[in-house]
Write an enzyme that holds these catalytic residues in place. Structure first.
Site, short mmCIF file in Angstrom:
data_model
loop_
_atom_site.label_atom_id
_atom_site.label_comp_id
_atom_site.label_asym_id
_atom_site.label_seq_id
_atom_site.Cartn_x
_atom_site.Cartn_y
_atom_site.Cartn_z
N SER A 183 0.82 -1.20 0.00
CA SER A 183 0.00 0.00 0.00
C SER A 183 0.85 1.24 0.00
O SER A 183 1.96 1.26 0.52
CB SER A 183 -0.92 0.02 1.22
N LYS B 264 -4.75 -6.66 3.03
CA LYS B 264 -4.65 -5.50 2.13
C LYS B 264 -6.04 -5.11 1.63
O LYS B 264 -6.37 -3.93 1.52
CB LYS B 264 -3.72 -5.82 0.95
N HIS C 162 -7.80 -3.38 4.42
CA HIS C 162 -7.18 -2.05 4.50
C HIS C 162 -7.86 -1.11 3.51
O HIS C 162 -8.22 0.01 3.85
CB HIS C 162 -5.67 -2.16 4.21
N ASN C 163 -8.03 -1.56 2.29
CA ASN C 163 -8.65 -0.71 1.28
C ASN C 163 -10.12 -0.43 1.60
O ASN C 163 -10.61 0.66 1.36
CB ASN C 163 -8.52 -1.35 -0.11
N GLU D 105 -10.14 2.17 4.06
CA GLU D 105 -9.79 3.42 3.35
C GLU D 105 -11.03 4.03 2.69
O GLU D 105 -11.25 5.25 2.78
CB GLU D 105 -8.72 3.08 2.31
#
Ligand code: NDP
Length: 474
Positions: A128, A182, A185-186, A189
């Site tokens: 990232s 990941k 995480h996105n 976000e």
């Protein structure tokens, strides 16, 4: 001399990752399907370190020291499979293929299982931080075997971002764990960005502030507990003036948000895992709604309150800050719940606190806030939710009046706040002594004999709704 690691796929990400490795003194072999990219990289940046360019797959593999570490940075999807099939036959047992693309974790699990059979370690890793992160230090989330991390970890930790001397890279867990984390995480976000967008919308249309004034509010927030990369760039974007028209940049951009898919994956996989991530889901849907131009056009004339415009509501910015912080806590709590559920489902044994630690730098959601999450998991590694952590519970308590008022003001002025509302609804659902789910169960039993459990005794029951309504044991 041989290269310590190789990168194939030298578009934006791969090229910067290769430069990052070279700048850290690691001789790096570079390869790209179209050789002109390889040449361009060495011509432009060859003086940054030791690059070993190769035109053919064979030369590329031959230039790597053993065990070979081969990083793939190509377009996620079929291209990744094609590249794996191109290189795997050239490798030997013990070698490693690292996929740094945005692969779906299910694909990573499939590829890892397949390559494991062939004696090759497959490491699906989340990276990232975009273009800049790849060059100056990303947050790195590698999955795969512990053995592969022993060989690969030091390199990844070396080129990752560092916060307080701690690298933003850690072994996440076996097979698809890295790409799963990941993905979440996105998703987080997306939620964070949506909550910031709603805050902006309220500051503009309920508090009556202009974009440059709102930029100042975000700059101020960025000196406090909301300090983060996303708040920082929000102020920058809001303060920017369009050169062509002299108008605020935010007013000339088409208001249709796009997405590449990782937010959607986060919600899809949450549905599969049965994890409520309403805050993240609403963020994905908010982008979707914005993109439905014809639908929005058709509905534009529907009745509702006019926006406040220039009317200034005193105290609103502070209330919004509290609502934003509270909603952000909820969104992160939901994301971490998903990580823990995925970890349990797939046997990954993910250390949630370590994820907060490696997100503190390099990545898009980097923030002071993540230190709080790390501390919460340090205090109670098994906590079922971040909401009950002492610090977060206090912040949520302190936000109560503001959070609810902000949502009420938004409703009154016709400003959509799906993120704030979903966060509060989740919060109230968790703390409710009783939920109307009891009624839902009654309905299900009525129309489908789906049975129910009782709060006062063990067992599964069914009421004879069509008959004399006696209760029977199911
Ligand atoms: P792209 O996703 O635009 O992919 C372009 C690269 O893939 C080129 O090197 C291209 O080679 C190669 N490629 C495509 N198809 C094939 C194929 N069939 N065989 C061999 N090579 C192929 O590059 P990015 O650098 O933007 O991203 C790389 C990966 O990193 C992606 O998976 C992306 O999702 C992920 N990622 C991207 C981030 C970003 O900010 N851009 C952030 C984090 C992750 P050629 O030059 O020959 O066309």
């Amino acid at each position: 001399d041989k290269a310590r690691i190789g990168v194939t796929g030298l578009a934006t990400m791969g090229r910067n990752l290769a430069r990052n490795l070279a700048r850290h003194g690691h001789p790096v072999a570079v390869h790209n399907r179209t050789p002109s990219r390889t040449k361009a990289l060495v011509e432009e940046f060859g003086d940054e370190g030791t690059f070993l360019p190769a035109e053919s797959a064979e030369r590329f593999v031959a230039s790597l020291e053993r065990p070979r570490r081969l990083v793939i940075m190509v377009k996620a999807g079929p291209a990744t499979d094609a590249v794996i099939e191109e290189f795997a036959p050239l490798l030997e047992p013990g070698d490693m293929i690292v996929d740094g693309g945005n692969a779906h974790f299910a694909d990573t699990r499939r590829r890892e299982a397949d390559l494991r059979e062939r004696g090759i370690h497959f490491v699906g890793t989340g990276i990232s931080g975009g273009e800049e992160g790849a060059l100056h230090g990303p947050s790195i989330m590698p999955g795969g075997s512990a053995e592969s991390y022993e060989s690969l970890g030091p390199l990844l930790e070396d080129i990752s971002a560092h916060v307080d001397g701690t690298p933003c890279a850690v072994h996440v867990g076996p097979d698809g764990a890295g790409h799963f984390v990941k993905m979440v995480h996105n998703g987080i976000e997306y939620a964070d960005m949506q909550l910031i967008a709603e805050s902006y919308d309220l500051l503009r249309h309920a508090a009556g502030l202009a974009p440059d004034e709102i930029a100042a509010v975000f700059r101020e927030w960025n000196t406090g507990r909301l300090e983060s990369y996303l708040i920082e760039i929000t102020a920058e974007v809001l303060a920017h003036t369009d050169a062509a028209t002299g108008r605020p940049f935010v007013d000339v951009v088409l208001d249709q948000a796009e997405q590449k898919g990782t937010g959607r994956w986060t919600v899809q996989s949450a549905l599969d895992l049965g994890v409520p991530v309403g805050g993240i889901a609403e963020a994905v849907f908010a982008r979707s709604v914005s993109g439905h131009a014809a639908l929005r056009e058709a509905a534009r004339g529907l009745p509702g309150p006019a926006r406040a415009g220039a009317e200034t509501l005193p105290g609103v910015p502070d209330a919004i800050e509290k609502a934003l912080y509270a909603s952000k806590i909820v969104a992160y709590a939901q994301g971490f719940h998903e990580i823990q559920a995925g970890s349990a489902e797939y046997g990954w044994n993910i250390d949630a606190g370590a994820m907060a630690t490696i997100w503190r730098g390099g990545c898009i959601i980097r923030a002071r806030f993540l230190d709080r999450i790390r501390a919460a998991y340090e205090a109670d590694p098994q906590t079922p939710t971040l909401l009950t952590d002492a610090h977060f519970a206090e912040a949520l308590g302190d936000a109560q009046e503001a959070w609810r008022n902000v949502i009420a003001i938004a409703a009154k002025h016709g400003v959509p706040v799906p993120g704030f509302s979903a966060a509060l609804a989740y919060y109230d659902s968790l703390r409710a002594p009783r939920l109307p789910a009891a009624l839902t169960q009654g309905q299900r039993d009525f129309f489908g004999a789906h049975t129910y459990r009782r709060a006062d005794r063990e067992g599964t029951f069914h009421t004879l709704w069509g008959g004399d309504r006696t209760e029977v044991t199911a």
